[in-house]
Design a protein around this motif. Structure first.
Motif, PDB file in Angstrom:
ATOM      1  N   GLN A  90      20.620  12.620 104.927  1.00 26.05           N
ATOM      2  CA  GLN A  90      21.286  13.634 104.119  1.00 26.05           C
ATOM      3  C   GLN A  90      20.971  13.460 102.637  1.00 26.05           C
ATOM      4  N   ILE A  91      20.649  12.230 102.219  1.00 31.27           N
ATOM      5  CA  ILE A  91      20.326  11.971 100.822  1.00 31.27           C
ATOM      6  C   ILE A  91      19.091  12.772 100.398  1.00 31.27           C
ATOM      7  N   ILE A  92      18.155  12.998 101.317  1.00 31.78           N
ATOM      8  CA  ILE A  92      16.958  13.785 101.002  1.00 31.78           C
ATOM      9  C   ILE A  92      17.353  15.186 100.557  1.00 31.78           C
ATOM     10  N   PHE A  93      18.248  15.808 101.285  1.00 28.06           N
ATOM     11  CA  PHE A  93      18.670  17.170 100.947  1.00 28.06           C
ATOM     12  C   PHE A  93      19.486  17.177  99.650  1.00 28.06           C
ATOM     13  N   THR A  94      20.249  16.141  99.425  1.00 28.09           N
ATOM     14  CA  THR A  94      21.002  16.046  98.174  1.00 28.09           C
ATOM     15  C   THR A  94      20.061  15.924  96.983  1.00 28.09           C
ATOM     16  N   ALA A  95      18.980  15.141  97.142  1.00 31.37           N
ATOM     17  CA  ALA A  95      17.998  15.009  96.064  1.00 31.37           C
ATOM     18  C   ALA A  95      17.343  16.349  95.753  1.00 31.37           C
ATOM     19  N   VAL A  96      17.043  17.129  96.792  1.00 30.27           N
ATOM     20  CA  VAL A  96      16.439  18.450  96.576  1.00 30.27           C
ATOM     21  C   VAL A  96      17.423  19.370  95.855  1.00 30.27           C
ATOM     22  N   TRP A 170      23.601  -2.451 104.700  1.00 26.36           N
ATOM     23  CA  TRP A 170      24.348  -1.583 103.800  1.00 26.36           C
ATOM     24  C   TRP A 170      23.699  -1.559 102.415  1.00 26.36           C
ATOM     25  N   GLY A 171      23.035  -2.669 102.045  1.00 22.72           N
ATOM     26  CA  GLY A 171      22.304  -2.662 100.778  1.00 22.72           C
ATOM     27  C   GLY A 171      21.160  -1.666 100.778  1.00 22.72           C
ATOM     28  N   VAL A 172      20.541  -1.450 101.937  1.00 22.59           N
ATOM     29  CA  VAL A 172      19.479  -0.443 102.046  1.00 22.59           C
ATOM     30  C   VAL A 172      20.023   0.946 101.749  1.00 22.59           C
ATOM     31  N   VAL A 173      21.219   1.231 102.253  1.00 24.92           N
ATOM     32  CA  VAL A 173      21.839   2.540 101.998  1.00 24.92           C
ATOM     33  C   VAL A 173      22.118   2.721 100.511  1.00 24.92           C
ATOM     34  N   ILE A 174      22.611   1.656  99.862  1.00 27.52           N
ATOM     35  CA  ILE A 174      22.923   1.744  98.430  1.00 27.52           C
ATOM     36  C   ILE A 174      21.653   1.960  97.615  1.00 27.52           C
ATOM     37  N   GLN A 175      20.598   1.226  97.918  1.00 23.93           N
ATOM     38  CA  GLN A 175      19.346   1.388  97.185  1.00 23.93           C
ATOM     39  C   GLN A 175      18.750   2.772  97.405  1.00 23.93           C
ATOM     40  N   TRP A 176      18.824   3.276  98.627  1.00 25.20           N
ATOM     41  CA  TRP A 176      18.296   4.611  98.914  1.00 25.20           C
ATOM     42  C   TRP A 176      19.122   5.674  98.205  1.00 25.20           C
ATOM     43  N   GLY A 177      20.438   5.462  98.103  1.00 16.14           N
ATOM     44  CA  GLY A 177      21.273   6.412  97.387  1.00 16.14           C
ATOM     45  C   GLY A 177      20.937   6.489  95.906  1.00 16.14           C
ATOM     46  N   ALA A 178      20.455   5.382  95.347  1.00 13.99           N
ATOM     47  CA  ALA A 178      20.074   5.388  93.934  1.00 13.99           C
ATOM     48  C   ALA A 178      18.829   6.220  93.681  1.00 13.99           C
ATOM     49  N   ALA A 179      18.104   6.589  94.734  1.00  8.03           N
ATOM     50  CA  ALA A 179      16.867   7.362  94.575  1.00  8.03           C
ATOM     51  C   ALA A 179      17.114   8.857  94.490  1.00  8.03           C
ATOM     52  N   ILE A 180      18.380   9.289  94.561  1.00  5.85           N
ATOM     53  CA  ILE A 180      18.676  10.721  94.546  1.00  5.85           C
ATOM     54  C   ILE A 180      18.149  11.370  93.268  1.00  5.85           C
ATOM     55  N   PHE A 181      18.493  10.795  92.123  1.00  2.00           N
ATOM     56  CA  PHE A 181      18.136  11.417  90.850  1.00  2.00           C
ATOM     57  C   PHE A 181      16.632  11.328  90.593  1.00  2.00           C
ATOM     58  N   SER A 182      16.014  10.212  90.988  1.00  2.00           N
ATOM     59  CA  SER A 182      14.577  10.076  90.735  1.00  2.00           C
ATOM     60  C   SER A 182      13.774  11.083  91.551  1.00  2.00           C
ATOM     61  N   TYR A 183      14.101  11.251  92.841  1.00  2.00           N
ATOM     62  CA  TYR A 183      13.367  12.208  93.669  1.00  2.00           C
ATOM     63  C   TYR A 183      13.672  13.645  93.242  1.00  2.00           C
TER      64      TYR A 183
END
Length: 262
Positions: A90-96, A170-183
């Motif tokens: 879902q983070i992919i769609f949020t980034a878009v 869970w750290g993977v989820v946090i790091q991936w969530g930080a990529a929302i603004f960059s993508y």
């Protein structure tokens, strides 16, 4: 006469209940499946049908009494795994959608809002448009099937049991969530740069010819130019979306491995 014991009944129920909890968590959060326009009854029915299809292929399901505290712990654990997997995609769609917010802000469309049934709130028109495009591409790339395939594979890497999930997952989820603004910024960067140059040109024009009402002509020029740029850039963005989906599935694999402690 057919007879069975309570232990056998608990085993049969558990063989379908625990995969059902993981599938339900995924469907409640994952893109396409979790859309607000889809009734909750349909989501639960889809999770049940997928469970019936997947459960026979899952082996080594431990026998857990469904009336015990251990059963409650396993149910919460399986639901959390499904929610985490759906959240990663879902983070992919949020980034878009954030990229659409950036573009709309630069074009002057930030005030144009429309109700988004998926989020239950008003969203920028451009964000809603890019979200629909992303959903169509996700289906074209068979992203929904790959996501279900990753969930089936998760039962091999992360089997059902009472083992504690590793915190590195869970750290993977946090790091991936930080990529929302960059993508989101990478998606909107070509249009932002072009519109920024156009705004600078309008500012220079305002200084060179003060008699021109730049504030009156600036908005329609920026809006029309932004739409033309979007029309020319969007058809060539397929590779970017494909790479974004690929990165999401790789993160999904890292999540499963991280929760398993690998």
């Amino acid at each position: 006469m057919i007879s069975f014991t309570m232990d056998q009944l608990n085993g049969w129920i558990g063989h379908f209940l625990w995969p059902f909890m993981r599938l339900t968590g995924l469907i409640l959060v994952a893109p396409v499946f979790s859309h607000g326009a889809v009734p909750n009854l349909v989501k639960i029915g889809l999770a049940f049908l997928l469970t019936v299809a997947i459960a026979p292929a899952i082996g080594n399901i431990p026998h857990i009494d469904i009336n015990s505290w251990e059963a409650l712990l396993v149910a919460a654990q399986q639901t959390a795994i499904g929610l985490a997997m759906g959240f990663v995609m879902q983070i992919i769609f949020t980034a878009v959608e954030i990229g659409g917010e950036f573009i709309g802000l630069q074009m002057g469309l930030s005030f144009a809002q429309i109700f988004d049934p998926a989020n239950g709130a008003n969203t920028a028109v451009l964000s809603q448009f890019l979200s629909i495009v992303t959903t169509m591409l996700f289906l074209v790339f068979d992203g929904h099937l790959l996501m279900l395939s990753a969930l089936v594979h998760s039962f091999d890497v992360l089997p059902i049991g009472l083992e504690v999930l590793d915190r590195n997952g869970w750290g993977v989820v946090i790091q991936w969530g930080a990529a929302i603004f960059s993508y989101g910024l990478l998606l909107s960067l070509p249009l932002i740069c072009a519109l920024l140059v156009m705004n600078l040109a309008m500012g220079i024009l305002n200084r060179a010819a003060p008699q021109l009402t730049v504030f009156s002509i600036g908005f329609p020029v920026t809006l029309i130019s932004g739409m033309l740029l979007l029309t020319s850039v969007l058809p060539h963005s397929g590779a970017y979306f494909e790479a974004l989906f690929q990165q999401g599935f790789e993160t999904l694999d890292h999540l499963i491995s991280g929760l398993a402690g690998h």
